[in-house]
Design a protein around this motif. Structure first.
Motif, PDB file in Angstrom:
ATOM      1  N   ASP A 103       0.856  -1.188   0.000  1.00 27.35           N
ATOM      2  CA  ASP A 103       0.000   0.000   0.000  1.00 27.35           C
ATOM      3  C   ASP A 103       0.890   1.236   0.000  1.00 27.35           C
ATOM      4  O   ASP A 103       1.671   1.457   0.941  1.00 27.35           O
ATOM      5  N   ILE A 104       0.773   2.033  -1.054  1.00 30.16           N
ATOM      6  CA  ILE A 104       1.548   3.269  -1.190  1.00 30.16           C
ATOM      7  C   ILE A 104       0.661   4.451  -0.832  1.00 30.16           C
ATOM      8  O   ILE A 104      -0.490   4.537  -1.279  1.00 30.16           O
ATOM      9  N   TYR A 105       1.194   5.364  -0.024  1.00 28.95           N
ATOM     10  CA  TYR A 105       0.465   6.568   0.374  1.00 28.95           C
ATOM     11  C   TYR A 105       1.306   7.773  -0.030  1.00 28.95           C
ATOM     12  O   TYR A 105       2.298   8.098   0.617  1.00 28.95           O
ATOM     13  N   LEU A 106       0.924   8.403  -1.130  1.00 33.40           N
ATOM     14  CA  LEU A 106       1.656   9.555  -1.650  1.00 33.40           C
ATOM     15  C   LEU A 106       0.839  10.809  -1.418  1.00 33.40           C
ATOM     16  O   LEU A 106      -0.256  10.957  -1.948  1.00 33.40           O
ATOM     17  N   ARG A 107       1.352  11.704  -0.600  1.00 28.28           N
ATOM     18  CA  ARG A 107       0.647  12.949  -0.293  1.00 28.28           C
ATOM     19  C   ARG A 107       1.282  14.099  -1.067  1.00 28.28           C
ATOM     20  O   ARG A 107       2.502  14.167  -1.223  1.00 28.28           O
ATOM     21  N   TYR A 108       0.419  14.969  -1.590  1.00 27.87           N
ATOM     22  CA  TYR A 108       0.939  16.050  -2.426  1.00 27.87           C
ATOM     23  C   TYR A 108       0.181  17.351  -2.186  1.00 27.87           C
ATOM     24  O   TYR A 108      -1.010  17.362  -1.859  1.00 27.87           O
ATOM     25  N   SER A 109       0.910  18.438  -2.325  1.00 25.05           N
ATOM     26  CA  SER A 109       0.344  19.783  -2.165  1.00 25.05           C
ATOM     27  C   SER A 109       0.895  20.663  -3.289  1.00 25.05           C
ATOM     28  O   SER A 109       2.041  21.115  -3.214  1.00 25.05           O
ATOM     29  N   PRO A 110       0.112  20.912  -4.353  1.00 25.27           N
ATOM     30  CA  PRO A 110       0.637  21.595  -5.537  1.00 25.27           C
ATOM     31  C   PRO A 110       0.703  23.114  -5.426  1.00 25.27           C
ATOM     32  O   PRO A 110       1.231  23.768  -6.327  1.00 25.27           O
ATOM     33  N   ASN A 111       0.213  23.695  -4.343  1.00 22.60           N
ATOM     34  CA  ASN A 111       0.115  25.155  -4.267  1.00 22.60           C
ATOM     35  C   ASN A 111       1.262  25.815  -3.516  1.00 22.60           C
ATOM     36  O   ASN A 111       1.217  27.002  -3.233  1.00 22.60           O
ATOM     37  N   GLU A 122       4.399 -10.668  -9.468  1.00 18.53           N
ATOM     38  CA  GLU A 122       2.983 -10.464  -9.183  1.00 18.53           C
ATOM     39  C   GLU A 122       2.810 -10.014  -7.741  1.00 18.53           C
ATOM     40  O   GLU A 122       3.340 -10.648  -6.820  1.00 18.53           O
ATOM     41  N   LEU A 123       2.090  -8.910  -7.550  1.00 17.16           N
ATOM     42  CA  LEU A 123       1.807  -8.408  -6.209  1.00 17.16           C
ATOM     43  C   LEU A 123       0.610  -7.479  -6.275  1.00 17.16           C
ATOM     44  O   LEU A 123       0.469  -6.688  -7.220  1.00 17.16           O
ATOM     45  N   ASN A 124      -0.235  -7.560  -5.276  1.00 18.17           N
ATOM     46  CA  ASN A 124      -1.381  -6.663  -5.145  1.00 18.17           C
ATOM     47  C   ASN A 124      -0.880  -5.317  -4.623  1.00 18.17           C
ATOM     48  O   ASN A 124      -0.395  -5.228  -3.497  1.00 18.17           O
ATOM     49  N   ILE A 125      -0.991  -4.269  -5.440  1.00 19.22           N
ATOM     50  CA  ILE A 125      -0.495  -2.939  -5.088  1.00 19.22           C
ATOM     51  C   ILE A 125      -1.620  -1.928  -5.192  1.00 19.22           C
ATOM     52  O   ILE A 125      -2.377  -1.924  -6.175  1.00 19.22           O
ATOM     53  N   THR A 126      -1.736  -1.058  -4.200  1.00 14.62           N
ATOM     54  CA  THR A 126      -2.672   0.065  -4.238  1.00 14.62           C
ATOM     55  C   THR A 126      -1.900   1.361  -4.059  1.00 14.62           C
ATOM     56  O   THR A 126      -1.097   1.489  -3.124  1.00 14.62           O
ATOM     57  N   VAL A 127      -2.125   2.310  -4.957  1.00 19.45           N
ATOM     58  CA  VAL A 127      -1.517   3.640  -4.855  1.00 19.45           C
ATOM     59  C   VAL A 127      -2.583   4.599  -4.344  1.00 19.45           C
ATOM     60  O   VAL A 127      -3.580   4.860  -5.022  1.00 19.45           O
ATOM     61  N   ASN A 128      -2.396   5.092  -3.124  1.00 24.10           N
ATOM     62  CA  ASN A 128      -3.313   6.055  -2.527  1.00 24.10           C
ATOM     63  C   ASN A 128      -2.742   7.460  -2.701  1.00 24.10           C
ATOM     64  O   ASN A 128      -1.653   7.762  -2.222  1.00 24.10           O
ATOM     65  N   ASP A 186      -3.629  -0.579 -15.448  1.00 28.28           N
ATOM     66  CA  ASP A 186      -4.447  -1.766 -15.203  1.00 28.28           C
ATOM     67  C   ASP A 186      -3.704  -2.792 -14.354  1.00 28.28           C
ATOM     68  O   ASP A 186      -4.244  -3.853 -14.038  1.00 28.28           O
ATOM     69  N   LYS A 187      -2.481  -2.483 -13.945  1.00 28.13           N
ATOM     70  CA  LYS A 187      -1.668  -3.415 -13.159  1.00 28.13           C
ATOM     71  C   LYS A 187      -1.803  -3.194 -11.650  1.00 28.13           C
ATOM     72  O   LYS A 187      -1.357  -4.012 -10.858  1.00 28.13           O
ATOM     73  N   TYR A 188      -2.371  -2.080 -11.237  1.00 28.89           N
ATOM     74  CA  TYR A 188      -2.558  -1.791  -9.813  1.00 28.89           C
ATOM     75  C   TYR A 188      -3.738  -0.842  -9.631  1.00 28.89           C
ATOM     76  O   TYR A 188      -4.245  -0.254 -10.598  1.00 28.89           O
ATOM     77  N   LEU A 189      -4.176  -0.692  -8.401  1.00 31.01           N
ATOM     78  CA  LEU A 189      -5.337   0.133  -8.072  1.00 31.01           C
ATOM     79  C   LEU A 189      -4.897   1.529  -7.639  1.00 31.01           C
ATOM     80  O   LEU A 189      -3.899   1.681  -6.928  1.00 31.01           O
ATOM     81  N   VAL A 190      -5.630   2.552  -8.067  1.00 29.58           N
ATOM     82  CA  VAL A 190      -5.367   3.934  -7.667  1.00 29.58           C
ATOM     83  C   VAL A 190      -6.606   4.489  -6.979  1.00 29.58           C
ATOM     84  O   VAL A 190      -7.720   4.398  -7.511  1.00 29.58           O
ATOM     85  N   ILE A 191      -6.421   5.064  -5.787  1.00 31.21           N
ATOM     86  CA  ILE A 191      -7.527   5.663  -5.031  1.00 31.21           C
ATOM     87  C   ILE A 191      -7.124   7.061  -4.589  1.00 31.21           C
ATOM     88  O   ILE A 191      -6.009   7.258  -4.068  1.00 31.21           O
ATOM     89  N   LYS A 192      -8.006   8.032  -4.779  1.00 29.76           N
ATOM     90  CA  LYS A 192      -7.733   9.408  -4.344  1.00 29.76           C
ATOM     91  C   LYS A 192      -8.430   9.690  -3.018  1.00 29.76           C
ATOM     92  O   LYS A 192      -9.582   9.295  -2.803  1.00 29.76           O
ATOM     93  N   HIS A 193      -7.723  10.370  -2.126  1.00 26.56           N
ATOM     94  CA  HIS A 193      -8.257  10.788  -0.833  1.00 26.56           C
ATOM     95  C   HIS A 193      -7.968  12.279  -0.638  1.00 26.56           C
ATOM     96  O   HIS A 193      -7.026  12.805  -1.221  1.00 26.56           O
ATOM     97  N   THR A 194      -8.754  12.900   0.204  1.00 23.62           N
ATOM     98  CA  THR A 194      -8.527  14.308   0.534  1.00 23.62           C
ATOM     99  C   THR A 194      -8.196  14.418   2.016  1.00 23.62           C
ATOM    100  O   THR A 194      -8.906  13.872   2.857  1.00 23.62           O
ATOM    101  N   SER A 195      -7.100  15.098   2.309  1.00 24.31           N
ATOM    102  CA  SER A 195      -6.679  15.244   3.697  1.00 24.31           C
ATOM    103  C   SER A 195      -7.706  16.058   4.485  1.00 24.31           C
ATOM    104  O   SER A 195      -8.151  17.112   4.036  1.00 24.31           O
TER     105      SER A 195
END
Length: 326
Positions: A69-77, A119-125, A146-155
Protein backbone atom coordinates in the motif's frame (compact mmCIF):
# COMPACT_ATOMS: atom_id res chain seq x y z
CA UNK A 1 45.60 -12.71 8.93
CA UNK A 2 44.16 -15.81 10.56
CA UNK A 3 45.02 -19.06 8.80
CA UNK A 4 42.05 -20.43 6.91
CA UNK A 5 41.72 -24.10 6.05
CA UNK A 6 39.91 -24.77 2.79
CA UNK A 7 37.69 -27.83 2.48
CA UNK A 8 38.76 -30.16 -0.30
CA UNK A 9 36.31 -30.47 -3.16
CA UNK A 10 35.35 -33.82 -4.59
CA UNK A 11 36.65 -33.96 -8.18
CA UNK A 12 33.92 -36.33 -9.34
CA UNK A 13 31.18 -34.00 -8.06
CA UNK A 14 32.89 -31.01 -9.63
CA UNK A 15 33.03 -32.75 -13.02
CA UNK A 16 29.37 -33.75 -12.68
CA UNK A 17 28.37 -30.16 -11.97
CA UNK A 18 30.20 -28.97 -15.07
CA UNK A 19 28.61 -31.66 -17.25
CA UNK A 20 25.12 -30.75 -15.99
CA UNK A 21 25.89 -27.04 -16.32
CA UNK A 22 24.88 -26.49 -12.69
CA UNK A 23 26.94 -23.48 -11.69
CA UNK A 24 25.00 -22.42 -8.58
CA UNK A 25 26.55 -24.44 -5.80
CA UNK A 26 28.22 -23.97 -2.45
CA UNK A 27 31.96 -24.25 -3.01
CA UNK A 28 32.57 -25.33 0.57
CA UNK A 29 29.98 -28.08 0.91
CA UNK A 30 29.20 -28.76 -2.76
CA UNK A 31 25.50 -28.84 -1.97
CA UNK A 32 23.83 -28.65 -5.37
CA UNK A 33 21.45 -25.74 -5.71
CA UNK A 34 19.98 -24.69 -9.01
CA UNK A 35 17.60 -21.72 -8.95
CA UNK A 36 17.22 -21.97 -12.74
CA UNK A 37 18.28 -18.52 -13.86
CA UNK A 38 20.03 -17.25 -16.98
CA UNK A 39 22.60 -14.76 -15.70
CA UNK A 40 25.57 -17.06 -15.19
CA UNK A 41 27.65 -14.70 -13.05
CA UNK A 42 25.01 -12.70 -11.19
CA UNK A 43 22.76 -12.85 -8.14
CA UNK A 44 19.17 -14.03 -8.42
CA UNK A 45 16.00 -13.46 -6.41
CA UNK A 46 12.72 -15.13 -7.28
CA UNK A 47 10.16 -12.85 -5.61
CA UNK A 48 8.52 -14.40 -2.53
CA UNK A 49 10.25 -17.70 -3.27
CA UNK A 50 14.02 -18.15 -3.40
CA UNK A 51 17.20 -16.10 -3.38
CA UNK A 52 20.64 -17.00 -4.65
CA UNK A 53 23.73 -14.89 -4.05
CA UNK A 54 26.96 -16.05 -5.65
CA UNK A 55 29.05 -15.19 -2.61
CA UNK A 56 26.60 -16.35 0.08
CA UNK A 57 24.65 -19.21 -1.49
CA UNK A 58 21.01 -20.27 -1.56
CA UNK A 59 18.18 -18.87 0.59
CA UNK A 60 14.52 -19.83 0.86
CA UNK A 61 12.44 -16.68 1.29
CA UNK A 62 10.24 -17.08 4.36
CA UNK A 63 9.19 -13.42 4.66
CA UNK A 64 6.55 -13.31 1.93
CA UNK A 65 5.19 -9.91 0.87
CA UNK A 66 1.39 -10.10 0.61
CA UNK A 67 0.50 -6.57 -0.48
CA UNK A 68 1.99 -3.10 -0.96
CA UNK A 69 0.00 0.00 0.00
CA UNK A 70 1.55 3.27 -1.19
CA UNK A 71 0.46 6.57 0.37
CA UNK A 72 1.66 9.55 -1.65
CA UNK A 73 0.65 12.95 -0.29
CA UNK A 74 0.94 16.05 -2.43
CA UNK A 75 0.34 19.78 -2.17
CA UNK A 76 0.64 21.60 -5.54
CA UNK A 77 0.12 25.16 -4.27
CA UNK A 78 3.47 25.64 -2.55
CA UNK A 79 5.68 28.26 -4.16
CA UNK A 80 9.02 26.98 -5.37
CA UNK A 81 11.54 28.81 -7.52
CA UNK A 82 9.61 32.07 -7.56
CA UNK A 83 9.14 32.09 -3.81
CA UNK A 84 10.13 35.28 -2.03
CA UNK A 85 11.70 33.23 0.75
CA UNK A 86 15.15 31.66 0.72
CA UNK A 87 13.72 28.27 -0.26
CA UNK A 88 14.86 27.56 -3.82
CA UNK A 89 14.68 24.11 -5.40
CA UNK A 90 17.78 22.68 -7.02
CA UNK A 91 15.97 22.72 -10.41
CA UNK A 92 15.48 26.36 -11.51
CA UNK A 93 12.25 27.90 -12.77
CA UNK A 94 10.06 24.98 -11.77
CA UNK A 95 6.53 25.05 -10.38
CA UNK A 96 5.20 22.56 -7.85
CA UNK A 97 2.69 20.95 -10.22
CA UNK A 98 5.46 20.09 -12.66
CA UNK A 99 7.66 18.71 -9.89
CA UNK A 100 4.88 16.46 -8.56
CA UNK A 101 3.94 15.25 -12.06
CA UNK A 102 7.50 14.33 -13.03
CA UNK A 103 8.05 12.50 -9.73
CA UNK A 104 4.78 10.60 -10.15
CA UNK A 105 5.76 9.49 -13.65
CA UNK A 106 9.02 8.12 -12.26
CA UNK A 107 7.10 6.19 -9.56
CA UNK A 108 4.78 4.68 -12.17
CA UNK A 109 7.74 3.60 -14.30
CA UNK A 110 9.26 1.88 -11.28
CA UNK A 111 6.02 0.09 -10.40
CA UNK A 112 5.49 -1.11 -13.96
CA UNK A 113 9.08 -2.33 -14.15
CA UNK A 114 8.59 -4.46 -11.04
CA UNK A 115 5.22 -5.83 -12.15
CA UNK A 116 6.58 -6.90 -15.54
CA UNK A 117 8.22 -9.93 -13.91
CA UNK A 118 6.53 -10.17 -10.49
CA UNK A 119 2.98 -10.46 -9.18
CA UNK A 120 1.81 -8.41 -6.21
CA UNK A 121 -1.38 -6.66 -5.14
CA UNK A 122 -0.50 -2.94 -5.09
CA UNK A 123 -2.67 0.06 -4.24
CA UNK A 124 -1.52 3.64 -4.85
CA UNK A 125 -3.31 6.05 -2.53
CA UNK A 126 -3.09 9.71 -3.59
CA UNK A 127 -3.69 12.09 -0.67
CA UNK A 128 -4.49 15.61 -1.82
CA UNK A 129 -3.67 18.61 0.34
CA UNK A 130 -4.84 22.06 -0.77
CA UNK A 131 -5.12 20.87 -4.37
CA UNK A 132 -7.71 21.40 -7.09
CA UNK A 133 -9.89 19.04 -9.10
CA UNK A 134 -8.18 19.77 -12.44
CA UNK A 135 -4.73 18.87 -11.14
CA UNK A 136 -6.08 15.85 -9.25
CA UNK A 137 -7.51 14.45 -12.50
CA UNK A 138 -4.21 15.12 -14.25
CA UNK A 139 -2.30 13.11 -11.66
CA UNK A 140 -4.76 10.22 -11.80
CA UNK A 141 -4.34 10.09 -15.58
CA UNK A 142 -0.57 10.02 -15.11
CA UNK A 143 -0.44 7.25 -12.51
CA UNK A 144 -3.35 5.02 -13.56
CA UNK A 145 -2.64 1.52 -14.83
CA UNK A 146 -4.45 -1.77 -15.20
CA UNK A 147 -1.67 -3.41 -13.16
CA UNK A 148 -2.56 -1.79 -9.81
CA UNK A 149 -5.34 0.13 -8.07
CA UNK A 150 -5.37 3.93 -7.67
CA UNK A 151 -7.53 5.66 -5.03
CA UNK A 152 -7.73 9.41 -4.34
CA UNK A 153 -8.26 10.79 -0.83
CA UNK A 154 -8.53 14.31 0.53
CA UNK A 155 -6.68 15.24 3.70
CA UNK A 156 -9.07 16.25 6.48
CA UNK A 157 -6.48 18.66 7.90
CA UNK A 158 -4.50 20.98 5.63
CA UNK A 159 -0.76 21.29 5.87
CA UNK A 160 2.24 18.98 6.10
CA UNK A 161 1.40 17.45 9.45
CA UNK A 162 -2.26 17.07 8.53
CA UNK A 163 -1.59 15.18 5.30
CA UNK A 164 0.93 12.97 7.11
CA UNK A 165 -1.70 12.06 9.71
CA UNK A 166 -4.12 11.30 6.86
CA UNK A 167 -1.60 8.76 5.61
CA UNK A 168 -1.46 7.26 9.11
CA UNK A 169 -5.26 7.05 9.28
CA UNK A 170 -5.41 5.27 5.93
CA UNK A 171 -2.55 2.94 6.90
CA UNK A 172 -4.73 1.53 9.67
CA UNK A 173 -6.38 -0.60 6.97
CA UNK A 174 -3.13 -1.66 5.27
CA UNK A 175 -2.50 -5.40 4.95
CA UNK A 176 1.28 -5.73 4.84
CA UNK A 177 3.90 -3.29 3.50
CA UNK A 178 3.32 0.45 3.78
CA UNK A 179 5.23 3.02 1.71
CA UNK A 180 4.85 6.68 2.73
CA UNK A 181 6.00 8.99 -0.09
CA UNK A 182 6.34 12.77 -0.23
CA UNK A 183 5.56 14.59 -3.46
CA UNK A 184 9.11 15.66 -4.34
CA UNK A 185 10.87 12.28 -4.68
CA UNK A 186 12.20 11.18 -8.06
CA UNK A 187 12.52 7.41 -8.53
CA UNK A 188 14.94 5.27 -10.48
CA UNK A 189 13.20 2.64 -12.58
CA UNK A 190 14.59 -0.23 -10.50
CA UNK A 191 13.62 1.32 -7.14
CA UNK A 192 10.49 -0.68 -6.30
CA UNK A 193 11.99 -3.96 -7.47
CA UNK A 194 15.20 -3.48 -5.50
CA UNK A 195 13.35 -2.42 -2.34
CA UNK A 196 10.78 -5.22 -2.30
CA UNK A 197 13.13 -8.06 -3.20
CA UNK A 198 15.70 -6.78 -0.74
CA UNK A 199 13.04 -6.39 1.96
CA UNK A 200 11.99 -10.03 1.75
CA UNK A 201 15.60 -11.24 1.54
CA UNK A 202 16.96 -9.35 4.55
CA UNK A 203 13.82 -9.83 6.67
CA UNK A 204 14.17 -13.55 6.01
CA UNK A 205 17.82 -13.55 7.07
CA UNK A 206 17.30 -11.69 10.36
CA UNK A 207 13.79 -13.10 10.92
CA UNK A 208 12.38 -9.63 11.65
CA UNK A 209 10.48 -6.93 9.77
CA UNK A 210 12.53 -3.88 8.83
CA UNK A 211 12.15 -0.29 7.67
CA UNK A 212 13.63 0.98 4.41
CA UNK A 213 14.51 4.37 2.97
CA UNK A 214 14.99 4.65 -0.83
CA UNK A 215 17.51 7.50 -0.69
CA UNK A 216 21.21 7.65 0.04
CA UNK A 217 20.97 11.09 1.63
CA UNK A 218 24.12 13.23 1.67
CA UNK A 219 23.56 13.91 5.39
CA UNK A 220 24.14 10.21 6.13
CA UNK A 221 27.81 10.92 5.52
CA UNK A 222 27.91 13.46 8.35
CA UNK A 223 26.55 10.99 10.92
CA UNK A 224 28.55 8.98 13.42
CA UNK A 225 25.99 6.28 14.22
CA UNK A 226 27.10 2.67 14.00
CA UNK A 227 26.09 0.89 10.82
CA UNK A 228 25.98 -2.58 9.24
CA UNK A 229 26.12 -3.63 5.60
CA UNK A 230 23.72 -6.05 3.92
CA UNK A 231 23.54 -7.57 0.44
CA UNK A 232 20.29 -6.74 -1.35
CA UNK A 233 19.20 -7.68 -4.85
CA UNK A 234 21.73 -5.61 -6.77
CA UNK A 235 22.64 -2.94 -4.22
CA UNK A 236 24.46 -2.84 -0.91
CA UNK A 237 22.32 -1.58 1.96
CA UNK A 238 23.44 -0.08 5.26
CA UNK A 239 21.67 0.46 8.54
CA UNK A 240 20.87 4.10 9.34
CA UNK A 241 19.45 5.90 12.34
CA UNK A 242 17.36 8.57 10.63
CA UNK A 243 15.28 9.24 7.53
CA UNK A 244 12.98 11.90 6.21
CA UNK A 245 9.29 11.14 5.62
CA UNK A 246 9.59 8.90 2.58
CA UNK A 247 10.07 5.42 4.01
CA UNK A 248 8.77 1.85 3.77
CA UNK A 249 7.73 -0.34 6.70
CA UNK A 250 5.27 -3.08 7.61
CA UNK A 251 1.81 -3.01 9.16
CA UNK A 252 3.27 -5.01 12.05
CA UNK A 253 5.77 -2.20 12.72
CA UNK A 254 3.03 0.40 12.39
CA UNK A 255 0.83 -1.39 14.92
CA UNK A 256 3.69 -1.78 17.38
CA UNK A 257 5.00 1.79 17.09
CA UNK A 258 1.77 3.57 16.16
CA UNK A 259 2.13 6.27 18.83
CA UNK A 260 5.64 7.26 17.75
CA UNK A 261 4.84 7.13 14.03
CA UNK A 262 1.77 9.33 14.50
CA UNK A 263 3.65 11.70 16.80
CA UNK A 264 5.42 13.08 13.72
CA UNK A 265 2.18 14.83 12.77
CA UNK A 266 0.61 15.28 16.20
CA UNK A 267 3.21 17.68 17.58
CA UNK A 268 5.96 19.99 16.39
CA UNK A 269 9.31 18.21 16.31
CA UNK A 270 12.84 19.39 15.58
CA UNK A 271 13.68 17.85 13.23
CA UNK A 272 10.23 17.17 11.79
CA UNK A 273 10.66 13.38 11.67
CA UNK A 274 12.37 13.03 15.08
CA UNK A 275 9.91 10.42 16.51
CA UNK A 276 10.85 8.06 13.68
CA UNK A 277 14.43 8.10 14.90
CA UNK A 278 13.20 6.58 18.14
CA UNK A 279 11.59 3.77 16.14
CA UNK A 280 14.89 3.11 14.36
CA UNK A 281 16.59 2.51 17.70
CA UNK A 282 14.53 -0.69 17.96
CA UNK A 283 13.79 -1.57 14.32
CA UNK A 284 16.49 -2.01 11.68
CA UNK A 285 16.25 0.74 9.06
CA UNK A 286 18.18 0.36 5.81
CA UNK A 287 19.18 2.79 3.08
CA UNK A 288 20.82 1.93 -0.26
CA UNK A 289 24.40 2.81 -1.02
CA UNK A 290 23.70 4.83 -4.17
CA UNK A 291 20.23 6.30 -4.26
CA UNK A 292 17.16 4.62 -5.67
CA UNK A 293 15.18 7.84 -5.18
CA UNK A 294 16.20 11.50 -5.06
CA UNK A 295 14.74 14.22 -2.86
CA UNK A 296 14.43 17.13 -5.27
CA UNK A 297 14.82 19.81 -2.64
CA UNK A 298 17.10 22.84 -2.33
CA UNK A 299 20.21 20.72 -1.94
CA UNK A 300 21.95 18.36 -4.38
CA UNK A 301 19.96 15.14 -3.81
CA UNK A 302 22.75 12.58 -4.24
CA UNK A 303 26.45 12.01 -3.74
CA UNK A 304 27.64 10.55 -7.05
CA UNK A 305 24.62 9.49 -9.11
CA UNK A 306 23.61 11.34 -12.25
CA UNK A 307 20.16 12.24 -10.95
CA UNK A 308 19.70 14.93 -13.61
CA UNK A 309 19.50 12.25 -16.32
CA UNK A 310 16.65 10.60 -14.41
CA UNK A 311 14.94 13.95 -14.07
CA UNK A 312 15.31 14.80 -17.78
CA UNK A 313 14.01 11.40 -18.85
CA UNK A 314 10.82 11.72 -16.81
CA UNK A 315 10.42 15.44 -17.55
CA UNK A 316 10.51 14.67 -21.28
CA UNK A 317 7.90 11.99 -20.70
CA UNK A 318 5.66 14.59 -19.04
CA UNK A 319 6.06 16.93 -22.01
CA UNK A 320 5.13 14.08 -24.33
CA UNK A 321 2.01 13.30 -22.31
CA UNK A 322 1.05 16.99 -22.24
CA UNK A 323 1.40 17.36 -26.00
CA UNK A 324 -0.68 14.23 -26.63
CA UNK A 325 -3.47 15.57 -24.41
CA UNK A 326 -3.49 19.06 -25.90
Amino acid sequence: MFERKLNKQNKLKRILLKLLNIYAYDKETLNIVNPDYKNVSGNFIDFNNKSFNFSRGYLNITRKIKKLDIYLRYSPNNSLWNSTSSWKRIIPNIDKETLISVCLISLKESLIKFLETNELNITVNLITDNSNETFDKKLINIIKSDKYLVIKHTSKIKGNRGSYLECCDLAEKAEDLIFFIEDDYLFEQNCIEEMLLTYSRISTIINKDICMCPSDYPFFYDSLYDTNLFIGKDYRWRSVGETLLTFLFSKHIYDKYRNLIRLVGEQENIPFEKPLHEVYKNILCLAPISSLSYHVSRNVPSIIEDWTSTWNKNYNELKKLSSNNS
